[in-house]
Design an enzyme around this catalytic site. Structure first.
Site, PDB file in Angstrom:
ATOM      1  N   GLN A   1       0.529   5.753  -4.535  1.00 10.70           N
ATOM      2  CA  GLN A   1      -0.610   5.785  -5.454  1.00 10.70           C
ATOM      3  C   GLN A   1      -0.214   5.374  -6.871  1.00 10.70           C
ATOM      4  OE1 GLN A   1      -1.909   9.954  -4.067  1.00 10.70           O
ATOM      5  NE2 GLN A   1      -3.822   8.974  -4.645  1.00 10.70           N
TER       6      GLN A   1
ATOM      7  N   GLY B   1      -2.636  16.762  -5.405  1.00 15.08           N
ATOM      8  CA  GLY B   1      -1.619  16.089  -4.608  1.00 15.08           C
ATOM      9  C   GLY B   1      -1.540  14.620  -5.020  1.00 15.08           C
TER      10      GLY B   1
ATOM     11  N   HIS C   1      -3.294  14.478   4.217  1.00 10.77           N
ATOM     12  CA  HIS C   1      -3.888  13.426   3.383  1.00 10.77           C
ATOM     13  C   HIS C   1      -2.781  12.634   2.673  1.00 10.77           C
ATOM     14  CE1 HIS C   1      -7.069  12.134   0.274  1.00 10.77           C
ATOM     15  NE2 HIS C   1      -5.925  11.791  -0.291  1.00 10.77           N
ATOM     16  N   GLU C   2      -1.785  13.367   2.138  1.00 13.36           N
ATOM     17  CA  GLU C   2      -0.703  12.690   1.385  1.00 13.36           C
ATOM     18  C   GLU C   2       0.207  11.890   2.325  1.00 13.36           C
ATOM     19  OE1 GLU C   2      -1.241  12.572  -1.610  1.00 13.36           O
ATOM     20  OE2 GLU C   2      -2.514  14.326  -1.843  1.00 13.36           O
TER      21      GLU C   2
ATOM     22  N   HIS D   1      -1.210   8.633   3.027  1.00 12.18           N
ATOM     23  CA  HIS D   1      -0.963   7.644   1.960  1.00 12.18           C
ATOM     24  C   HIS D   1       0.339   6.869   2.221  1.00 12.18           C
ATOM     25  CE1 HIS D   1      -4.065   8.042  -1.059  1.00 12.18           C
ATOM     26  NE2 HIS D   1      -3.939   9.347  -1.125  1.00 12.18           N
TER      27      HIS D   1
ATOM     28  N   CYS E   1      -9.957  11.839  -3.568  1.00  8.56           N
ATOM     29  CA  CYS E   1      -8.647  11.197  -3.732  1.00  8.56           C
ATOM     30  C   CYS E   1      -8.596  10.532  -5.093  1.00  8.56           C
ATOM     31  CB  CYS E   1      -8.462  10.149  -2.627  1.00  8.56           C
ATOM     32  SG  CYS E   1      -6.905   9.252  -2.740  1.00  8.56           S
ATOM     33  N   LEU E   2      -7.459  10.684  -5.771  1.00  5.87           N
ATOM     34  CA  LEU E   2      -7.322  10.055  -7.090  1.00  5.87           C
ATOM     35  C   LEU E   2      -7.411   8.537  -6.999  1.00  5.87           C
ATOM     36  CD1 LEU E   2      -4.469  12.302  -8.539  1.00  5.87           C
ATOM     37  CD2 LEU E   2      -6.905  12.370  -9.110  1.00  5.87           C
TER      38      LEU E   2
HETATM   39 NI    NI Z   1      -5.333  10.678  -1.997  1.00  5.24          NI
END
Ligand code: NI
Length: 189
Positions: A51, A46, A136-137, A140, A94-95
């Site tokens: 991000q 995701g 989660h997204e 963000h 998370c990235l």
């Molecule tokens: Ni994330």
């Protein structure tokens, strides 16, 4: 298509609230395709627009697990319209918080309303990893990271380590050392 650089914490842009998208047009679809390619390359399941430094309410995801296979999904202006009282806990990554993982409890089931790649309104019932990923997204888009759901003590420790790792990477890059790829264990969202 192009790979976009992924911001990592602590970056002030990750703490900002993103603005709603007003038109699903070709420029937005190009951004979504670039985000999807960036997510696959990372690798992650995701990715939210902030991000990659774009403060728009836009998410891409693709979950390929035994229990849930979504294929590529594009969520424009996603909104949780229903959430279960019952929670589920998943170990999240998370990235933008590379190589750190933590258990986070969230509603086990949610219903999300969004515009798809063609600007058509859709609703999707989510559970399991998909419910976790969608929440989660959307976090963000509101400037919230999974580490904001854990204790301040653990969060600050992770942020210190991330800063240290970033400095280390910059030093190694300056010395011309090859960049090591993060190992894949827990899926990054
Ligand atoms: Ni994330």
């Amino acid at each position: 298509m192009a790979l976009l650089p992924i911001l990592t914490a602590p970056d002030p842009r990750l703490k900002k609230k993103s603005k709603p998208v007003d038109a699903v047009d070709d420029a937005l679809r190009r951004l979504m395709d670039d985000m999807l390619e960036t997510m696959y390359a990372a690798p992650g399941i995701g990715l939210a627009a902030p991000q990659v430094g774009v403060l728009k309410r836009l998410v891409v995801l693709d979950i390929d697990r035994e229990e849930v296979k979504t294929g590529p999904l594009f969520l424009v202006n996603p909104e949780i319209v229903e959430a279960s009282d019952e929670d589920a806990t998943y170990e999240e990554g998370c990235l933008s918080v590379p190589e750190h993982y933590s258990d986070v409890a969230r509603p086990a089931k949610v219903r999300v309303r969004y515009l798809d790649r063609d600007g058509k309104q859709q609703e999707m019932a989510c559970e399991g990893l998909l419910a976790t990923c969608v929440q989660h997204e959307i976090d963000h888009l509101d400037g919230i990271l999974f580490i904001d759901h854990i204790s301040a003590l653990k969060r600050n420790m992770i942020l210190r380590k991330l800063l240290k790792a970033r400095k280390e990477k910059e030093r190694e890059a300056a010395e011309g050392k090859p960049v090591a790829k993060a190992k894949e264990s827990v899926p990054a969202l």
